[in-house]
Structure formats: structure tokens, C-alpha cells
Enzyme design. Structure first.
Site, PDB file in Angstrom:
ATOM      1  N   LYS A 200      84.228  35.685   8.183  1.00 25.19           N
ATOM      2  CA  LYS A 200      85.077  34.742   8.925  1.00 25.19           C
ATOM      3  C   LYS A 200      86.537  35.133   8.765  1.00 25.19           C
ATOM      4  O   LYS A 200      87.104  35.029   7.675  1.00 25.19           O
ATOM      5  CB  LYS A 200      84.889  33.302   8.428  1.00 25.19           C
ATOM      6  CG  LYS A 200      85.531  32.316   9.417  1.00 25.19           C
ATOM      7  CD  LYS A 200      85.866  30.979   8.817  1.00 25.19           C
ATOM      8  CE  LYS A 200      87.180  30.939   8.106  1.00 25.19           C
ATOM      9  NZ  LYS A 200      88.367  31.155   8.973  1.00 25.19           N
ATOM     10  N   GLY A 253      92.697  34.539  -0.264  1.00 27.40           N
ATOM     11  CA  GLY A 253      93.483  33.453   0.327  1.00 27.40           C
ATOM     12  C   GLY A 253      94.232  32.707  -0.755  1.00 27.40           C
ATOM     13  O   GLY A 253      94.513  33.258  -1.821  1.00 27.40           O
ATOM     14  N   SER A 254      94.524  31.455  -0.480  1.00 30.03           N
ATOM     15  CA  SER A 254      95.363  30.694  -1.403  1.00 30.03           C
ATOM     16  C   SER A 254      94.570  30.238  -2.629  1.00 30.03           C
ATOM     17  O   SER A 254      93.343  30.080  -2.567  1.00 30.03           O
ATOM     18  CB  SER A 254      95.935  29.479  -0.679  1.00 30.03           C
ATOM     19  OG  SER A 254      94.868  28.682  -0.207  1.00 30.03           O
ATOM     20  N   THR A 255      95.273  29.986  -3.706  1.00 34.98           N
ATOM     21  CA  THR A 255      94.644  29.497  -4.935  1.00 34.98           C
ATOM     22  C   THR A 255      94.001  28.135  -4.687  1.00 34.98           C
ATOM     23  O   THR A 255      92.908  27.840  -5.185  1.00 34.98           O
ATOM     24  CB  THR A 255      95.705  29.436  -6.054  1.00 34.98           C
ATOM     25  OG1 THR A 255      96.148  30.778  -6.290  1.00 34.98           O
ATOM     26  CG2 THR A 255      95.153  28.876  -7.343  1.00 34.98           C
ATOM     27  N   GLU A 256      94.674  27.317  -3.863  1.00 40.92           N
ATOM     28  CA  GLU A 256      94.158  25.973  -3.547  1.00 40.92           C
ATOM     29  C   GLU A 256      92.766  26.070  -2.910  1.00 40.92           C
ATOM     30  O   GLU A 256      91.818  25.402  -3.328  1.00 40.92           O
ATOM     31  CB  GLU A 256      95.170  25.370  -2.566  1.00 40.92           C
ATOM     32  CG  GLU A 256      94.966  23.973  -2.157  1.00 40.92           C
ATOM     33  CD  GLU A 256      95.883  23.670  -0.951  1.00 40.92           C
ATOM     34  OE1 GLU A 256      96.758  24.482  -0.587  1.00 40.92           O
ATOM     35  OE2 GLU A 256      95.667  22.594  -0.369  1.00 40.92           O
ATOM     36  N   GLY A 258      90.825  28.700  -2.991  1.00 41.55           N
ATOM     37  CA  GLY A 258      89.950  29.364  -3.968  1.00 41.55           C
ATOM     38  C   GLY A 258      89.219  28.336  -4.832  1.00 41.55           C
ATOM     39  O   GLY A 258      88.023  28.459  -5.105  1.00 41.55           O
ATOM     40  N   GLU A 275      90.464  36.644  -4.619  1.00 42.22           N
ATOM     41  CA  GLU A 275      91.790  37.284  -4.644  1.00 42.22           C
ATOM     42  C   GLU A 275      92.763  36.238  -4.140  1.00 42.22           C
ATOM     43  O   GLU A 275      92.760  35.912  -2.953  1.00 42.22           O
ATOM     44  CB  GLU A 275      91.830  38.516  -3.717  1.00 42.22           C
ATOM     45  CG  GLU A 275      90.884  39.625  -4.108  1.00 42.22           C
ATOM     46  CD  GLU A 275      91.269  40.342  -5.389  1.00 42.22           C
ATOM     47  OE1 GLU A 275      92.312  40.024  -5.979  1.00 42.22           O
ATOM     48  OE2 GLU A 275      90.488  41.202  -5.811  1.00 42.22           O
ATOM     49  N   CYS A 309     100.576  38.945  -0.883  1.00 41.95           N
ATOM     50  CA  CYS A 309     100.203  38.239  -2.117  1.00 41.95           C
ATOM     51  C   CYS A 309     100.919  38.834  -3.323  1.00 41.95           C
ATOM     52  O   CYS A 309     101.185  38.125  -4.284  1.00 41.95           O
ATOM     53  CB  CYS A 309      98.695  38.275  -2.299  1.00 41.95           C
ATOM     54  SG  CYS A 309      98.051  39.938  -2.184  1.00 41.95           S
ATOM     55  N   GLU A 406     104.410  29.852  -4.897  1.00 44.26           N
ATOM     56  CA  GLU A 406     104.327  30.951  -3.937  1.00 44.26           C
ATOM     57  C   GLU A 406     104.852  30.459  -2.588  1.00 44.26           C
ATOM     58  O   GLU A 406     104.327  29.499  -2.029  1.00 44.26           O
ATOM     59  CB  GLU A 406     102.872  31.407  -3.795  1.00 44.26           C
ATOM     60  CG  GLU A 406     102.729  32.581  -2.858  1.00 44.26           C
ATOM     61  CD  GLU A 406     101.281  33.018  -2.681  1.00 44.26           C
ATOM     62  OE1 GLU A 406     100.407  32.157  -2.474  1.00 44.26           O
ATOM     63  OE2 GLU A 406     101.034  34.232  -2.746  1.00 44.26           O
TER      64      GLU A 406
HETATM   65  P1  NAD Z   1      94.176  30.091   3.034  1.00 39.74           P
HETATM   66  O1  NAD Z   1      93.578  29.952   1.688  1.00 39.74           O
HETATM   67  O2  NAD Z   1      94.715  28.912   3.696  1.00 39.74           O
HETATM   68  O3  NAD Z   1      93.095  30.706   4.053  1.00 39.74           O
HETATM   69  C1  NAD Z   1      92.393  31.882   3.776  1.00 39.74           C
HETATM   70  C2  NAD Z   1      91.051  31.831   4.471  1.00 39.74           C
HETATM   71  O4  NAD Z   1      90.304  30.748   3.932  1.00 39.74           O
HETATM   72  C3  NAD Z   1      91.125  31.584   5.974  1.00 39.74           C
HETATM   73  O5  NAD Z   1      90.113  32.331   6.610  1.00 39.74           O
HETATM   74  C4  NAD Z   1      90.829  30.101   6.089  1.00 39.74           C
HETATM   75  O6  NAD Z   1      90.270  29.741   7.320  1.00 39.74           O
HETATM   76  C5  NAD Z   1      89.821  29.922   4.972  1.00 39.74           C
HETATM   77  N1  NAD Z   1      89.712  28.553   4.463  1.00 39.74           N
HETATM   78  C6  NAD Z   1      90.634  27.549   4.504  1.00 39.74           C
HETATM   79  N2  NAD Z   1      90.122  26.407   3.971  1.00 39.74           N
HETATM   80  C7  NAD Z   1      88.857  26.711   3.576  1.00 39.74           C
HETATM   81  C8  NAD Z   1      87.820  25.962   2.933  1.00 39.74           C
HETATM   82  N3  NAD Z   1      87.972  24.676   2.614  1.00 39.74           N
HETATM   83  N4  NAD Z   1      86.671  26.594   2.659  1.00 39.74           N
HETATM   84  C9  NAD Z   1      86.482  27.888   2.967  1.00 39.74           C
HETATM   85  N5  NAD Z   1      87.413  28.639   3.588  1.00 39.74           N
HETATM   86  C10 NAD Z   1      88.588  28.053   3.883  1.00 39.74           C
HETATM   87  O7  NAD Z   1      95.224  31.249   2.867  1.00 39.74           O
HETATM   88  P2  NAD Z   1      96.188  31.831   3.977  1.00 39.74           P
HETATM   89  O8  NAD Z   1      97.273  30.853   4.183  1.00 39.74           O
HETATM   90  O9  NAD Z   1      95.400  32.295   5.145  1.00 39.74           O
HETATM   91  O10 NAD Z   1      96.705  33.139   3.234  1.00 39.74           O
HETATM   92  C11 NAD Z   1      97.755  33.118   2.363  1.00 39.74           C
HETATM   93  C12 NAD Z   1      97.258  33.108   0.930  1.00 39.74           C
HETATM   94  O11 NAD Z   1      96.412  34.232   0.683  1.00 39.74           O
HETATM   95  C13 NAD Z   1      98.391  33.262  -0.039  1.00 39.74           C
HETATM   96  O12 NAD Z   1      98.245  32.369  -1.106  1.00 39.74           O
HETATM   97  C14 NAD Z   1      98.258  34.698  -0.539  1.00 39.74           C
HETATM   98  O13 NAD Z   1      98.814  34.955  -1.790  1.00 39.74           O
HETATM   99  C15 NAD Z   1      96.797  34.871  -0.514  1.00 39.74           C
HETATM  100  N6  NAD Z   1      96.451  36.298  -0.476  1.00 39.74           N
HETATM  101  C16 NAD Z   1      95.943  36.877  -1.596  1.00 39.74           C
HETATM  102  C17 NAD Z   1      95.642  38.218  -1.609  1.00 39.74           C
HETATM  103  C18 NAD Z   1      95.081  38.873  -2.833  1.00 39.74           C
HETATM  104  O14 NAD Z   1      94.511  39.944  -2.695  1.00 39.74           O
HETATM  105  N7  NAD Z   1      95.184  38.294  -3.998  1.00 39.74           N
HETATM  106  C19 NAD Z   1      95.856  38.983  -0.469  1.00 39.74           C
HETATM  107  C20 NAD Z   1      96.378  38.359   0.651  1.00 39.74           C
HETATM  108  C21 NAD Z   1      96.663  37.005   0.637  1.00 39.74           C
END
Ligand code: NAD
Length: 502
Positions: A200, A253-256, A258, A275, A309, A406
Site C-alpha cells: 500500500k 512512516g511516522s512513529t505515531e 508505527g 522504520e 527521515c 520531527e
Molecule cells: P505516516 O505514518 O502518516 O504514513 C505512512 C504510511 O502509513 C502511509 O502509507 C499511510 O497511509 C499509512 N498509515 C497511516 N495510518 C495508518 C494506520 N492507522 N494503519 C496502517 N497504516 C497507516 O507517515 P508519512 O507522513 O507518510 O511519512 C512521514 C514519516 O515517515 C516521518 O515520520 C518520517 O520520518 C517517516 N519516514 C521514516 C523513514 C525511515 O526509514 N525511518 C523513511 C521515510 C520516512
């Protein structure tokens, strides 16, 4: 200042054709609309205009994709596929990505806002590299042999070996900042391990994932091995992480989010790799070569408009060099060319969405209100795109939100330090631990400092340098596990021990 608008007529005809197409999910080798019939709009962040539509999928579509992935996983054709044949499939996908690299880069640019030129040279080059590196692993994925000395069987002759067995159906959830690269970091090792995948993409940037699905189909992956379903996180994403038919979730994605994924995964105790976010320190030591450190620290935060990130968003400068470095980085920020991603001279493009622009601006406001001083940027240029001027703060303190959280935008906070102990304490004073950089010419300082930094990657005299051969991941709240390297493929396997009584 008014920012120029993105001119889609300058793109390749194939790019425009893809934008205009009616997009569907790729499930079991077929293109299918969301069962609800709903779609979501895809915007060009440089203009705010709708450029395409993709399925707004929900749990029903995810369930269908997971069932297709399960069936493909159980199929003897995939299970028994010789490692060398799986390698050829991955190489064929890499070849097709290479052939279509300009289209992928343009789609990524229009979808995300980043420069098409940079996307081709960095995102796509690294994504293809990843595909090729992982393509080389299946034939080398060996277990080990061992001779057990089991104490309660003194008279038995035993022989044992280990197998790396694919974990099963993988749910891959990726963010919007490096859409193609990060999806490759997930699907390439998962497919190399022999898993099947439901991918996704982020709702903001679904186009290149659908394009990769088209290429995977052309490459000849069996139906159901790679499925791509578009939709929002709280619906489609949440359905993947809670689905009992998914054996592993790999998430960036975000820690929240995660944390939500970990909670959802408890149902069937699926394996999870995370990640997550970062607030990475860049440290300029008193002996640093400032001709390298100043542009390096600036690019460490402003690359990809700060939406990285590992962005070096906290800059620590020894007090003897503080004024020079601050002025140098602020000067870079003030002179960066802001523009749309399709303009090859653009250095800073728009942020990915209106929401992200507002979020970054609210952090800038919070910094201002809490008494920090802005010495570059701090505002947005005129126009409809989601731009934010590169911003540099000084006179901050460690408790400010702009120092602790962040921001994920082109916003830098700069702080002075006295000595090694002081900078170690300041750099590690964060819930995150993804990356750090040290700018110094002193080998002893570098080797003393690097192991004291609680960060998954430490760069020296560079920042944001990644390579598919190097493990990547975070300490603390920046995640669980590592991507890249051969171990990334093993992370999509279960180690099985086979014990034989001879
Ligand atoms: P996000 O967590 O909002 O979304 C990431 C993905 O998760 C999207 O596909 C989103 O649709 C999905 N998602 C959202 N809510 C969900 C849920 N309840 N259940 C399952 N999936 C869900 O993050 P973002 O705003 O798209 O990206 C930015 C974040 O990603 C930043 O915190 C950044 O640091 C992090 N990031 C980390 C790395 C790494 O390798 N550590 C790399 C790139 C980005």
C-alpha cells in the site's frame, strides 16, 4: 515572491497518458476498481491541482489482495521456483524500471513535488540498485550445517542444518517522501526471500507504485505474488496491519502510526519491521573543514525539502565556529531556488501536501512564539503550491518543540556546544535515534564520538548517504529492525532448524 507553476506539457507523452488513465488496484494479476467504487484524488503539490484519481480502497479490497497473496504463496509454482529464476524476474523488473526511468521520475515529481531530475538521479537510481542487489540474493540464501552435542543424548549421532523459509504473506506500507525507493526497499527483499506481497503506497503518492505493478506484470511475476492496493492509512493501511492472513508487516512512516501498527499486529502476532521518524543531529567539531561542513549541513536538512527521515534537523556547532557556520548555512537557505519539480533548476520544491505545509508552518510559528530567532526563511512564497521557504532558527533551547519534535520540512535549529561530553548529551537528548553526522578532520575525535551517538547510522563528513549494501534503521523510537544488506532478505524469512538422528 511568486513561484513558477509546473508545466505538465513538458513531460513525456507516456507520463501524461499514465496520469490520464483510469487507475485500478493490481490484485491477483488483474486491474480492479475498489469494491466500493470510490476513488481519491491525486494532486500536484506545486499547483494544488488534481492530476489523477486512484482507488480509495478499504478492508474488503485488502482482504481480496491478502487472499490472492496467500494463494500465490501456497502455489507450488512460486514455492518451487528455482532461486535463479526468481533472480531473473527481479532483474527483469530492474531492467524495465531502467527503461522507464524518466517516466517514473516525472510521475514521482508530479505526485510528490520533488525535482524530476533529482528523482531520476537519486530515487530511481537507488531503487533500481536495490532491485538488482536483492535480485542477487536468492541463490546465495544458504542456511548452515552443525553437529549438535545434545547432553541428554550422549550416545546419539546427530546432524542438523538450518533453512531460511519465506515468512509468508507480507504487508508493505510506505510513506510519501521516497515512494519508489522505499517500496523497493520492501518488495525487493520480500520477493527475493520467496514471500508474496500486498503493497500500500501513501495516499499522497500512489502513482509510481501502480506503475511498478504494471512493470512487474510485464516482467512476468505470477499473479498474486505482488499486489498493489491504494487507499488511506486509517482504512486500507489499518486493514493490512490487522489482517490475520498477513504474516509480516514492513512499515516505513511516522512513529505515531508505527505504534498503531504494533498494536494491530498483536492479533496474530505477525512479525513487524518499523522504520520510523527521526530528529538527527549534525555535529560540527572545532577542526571541521567548513568549506565542506557548511554546504554539507545545509544539504543534510534541505535535501528533499527536509522531508527525509534522516534529515540533519538539529545542527550542533562548536562555539568557536558557531557564527561562521550559522551565517554560512543561513546564506545557503536564503539563496536556494524555489520552484516546481519539473523545472530542472529547482533546488527546493513544494512540500507534499497542504496539510504538510500547514504542519511545518505551525512548527515555525511555535518556534517564533517560544522565543527562538529566525535568521532565514520563516514564511511561504506566494502562489498555490505547498511551498515553505528554507528556515533557520538560532537562540533555541532543548525544551522547544522545534528542537524536540520531527518537523519533516526545511526547518533547521542550530545550537552551540562546549566540548565532546556536552555535544554527546545534547545529540542523544531525543526519543529518536535514526542517524547523525560528524564534521571533523580529527580521526581520534571521530572514532571517540561515533560509538557514543545513539543512532543507527553515523556519517562522517557527509550526510544522507545511503547504500543498499548498508543496514539502515533506527535506535530508540526510530524503529525496529534493519533494512538493506543481505540481512534484509533474511528478515523476510523464518529460520528453521532440521535435526536428524543418524
Ligand atoms: P505516516 O505514518 O502518516 O504514513 C505512512 C504510511 O502509513 C502511509 O502509507 C499511510 O497511509 C499509512 N498509515 C497511516 N495510518 C495508518 C494506520 N492507522 N494503519 C496502517 N497504516 C497507516 O507517515 P508519512 O507522513 O507518510 O511519512 C512521514 C514519516 O515517515 C516521518 O515520520 C518520517 O520520518 C517517516 N519516514 C521514516 C523513514 C525511515 O526509514 N525511518 C523513511 C521515510 C520516512
Amino acid at each position: 515572491m511568486n513561484v513558477a507553476t509546473n508545466d505538465l506539457s513538458t513531460t513525456r507523452p507516456e507520463t501524461r497518458e499514465f496520469l490520464a488513465a483510469e487507475h485500478k488496484n493490481f490484485i491477483n494479476g488483474q486491474w480492479q476498481a475498489a469494491k466500493s467504487g470510490k476513488t481519491l484524488e491525486v494532486y500536484d503539490p506545486a499547483t494544488g491541482q488534481t492530476v489523477s484519481h486512484v482507488p480509495d480502497s478499504d478492508a474488503v479490497d485488502i482482504d481480496e489482495a491478502v487472499k490472492a497473496a496467500r494463494q500465490a504463496f501456497e502455489d507450488r509454482a512460486w514455492q518451487n521456483m528455482k532461486p535463479a529464476v526468481r533472480e531473473r524476474l527481479l532483474h527483469r523488473l530492474a531492467d524495465l524500471m531502467e527503461t522507464n526511468v524518466d517516466i517514473l521520475a516525472e510521475l514521482e515529481s508530479i505526485d510528490n513535488g520533488k525535482s524530476a531530475a533529482v528523482s531520476g538521479a537519486v530515487d530511481m537510481a537507488c531503487a533500481i540498485d536495490c532491485m538488482r542487489y536483492m535480485a542477487g540474493v536468492p541463490s546465495k540464501l544458504n542456511g548452515s550445517t552443525l553437529k549438535p552435542s545434545t547432553p541428554f543424548m550422549p550416545d546419539s549421532e546427530l546432524f542438523a542444518y538450518t533453512n531460511h523459509v519465506p515468512v509468508g504473506v507480507v504487508g508493505a506500507i510506505v510513506p510519501w517522501n521516497f515512494p519508489t525507493l522505499l517500496l523497493c526497499w520492501k518488495i525487493a527483499p520480500a520477493l527475493a526471500a520467496g514471500c508474496t506481497v500486498v503493497l500500500k503506497p501513501a495516499e499522497e503518492t500512489p502513482l509510481t507504485a501502480l506503475y511498478i505493478a504494471k512493470l512487474a506484470s510485464e516482467a512476468g511475476f505470477p499473479p498474486g505474488v505482488l499486489n498493489v492496493v491504494t487507499g488511506y492509512g486509517h482504512t486500507a493501511g489499518a486493514a493490512i496491519s490487522a489482517h490475520p492472513g498477513v504474516d509480516k508487516v514492513t512499515f516505513t512512516g511516522s512513529t505515531e502510526v508505527g505504534r498503531l501498527i504494533v498494536q494491530a499486529a498483536t492479533g496474530n502476532l505477525k512479525k513487524v519491521t518499523l522504520e520510523l521518524g527521526g530528529k538527527s543531529p549534525a555535529i560540527v567539531m572545532p577542526d571541521a573543514d567548513l568549506d565542506i561542513a557548511i554546504p554539507g549541513a545545509a544539504s543534510g536538512i534541505f535535501f528533499n525539502h527536509g522531508q527525509v527521515c534522516t534529515a540533519g534537523s538539529r545542527l550542533y556547532v562548536h562555539k568557536s565556529q558557531f557564527d561562521r557556520v550559522v551565517e554560512g548555512v543561513a546564506d545557503v537557505a536564503r539563496n536556494m531556488k524555489i520552484g516546481p519539480g519539473l523545472d530542472p533548476t529547482t533546488e527546493i520544491g513544494p512540500l507534499v501536501s497542504k496539510i504538510q505545509q500547514e504542519r511545518v508552518c505551525s512548527y515555525i510559528e511555535s518556534g517564533r512564539e517560544s522565543g527562538a530567532e529566525i535568521i532565514a526563511g520563516g514564511d511561504t512564497p506566494d502562489g498555490n503550491g505547498y511551498f515553505v521557504n528554507p528556515t533557520v532558527f538560532v537562540n533555541t533551547n532543548p525544551d522547544m518543540k522545534i528542537v524536540r519534535e520531527e518537523i519533516f520540512g526545511p526547518v533547521l535549529v542550530v545550537q552551540p556546544f562546549d566540548d565532546l561530553d556536552d555535544v554527546v548529551a545534547q545529540a542523544n537528548d531525543s526519543p529518536f535515534g535514526l542517524a547523525a553526522s560528524i564534521w571533523s578532520k580529527d580521526v581520534s575525535t571521530i572514532h571517540r564520538l561515533a560509538p557514543r551517538l545513539r543512532a543507527g547510522t553515523v556519517w562522517v563528513n557527509c550526510h544522507n548517504v545511503i547504500d543498499v549494501a548498508l543496514p539502515f534503521g533506527g535506535f530508540k523510537e526510530s524503529g525496529w529492525g534493519r533494512e538493506n544488506g543481505i540481512d534484509a532478505v533474511k528478515a523476510f524469512t523464518e529460520t528453521q532448524s532440521v535435526v536428524i538422528s543418524l
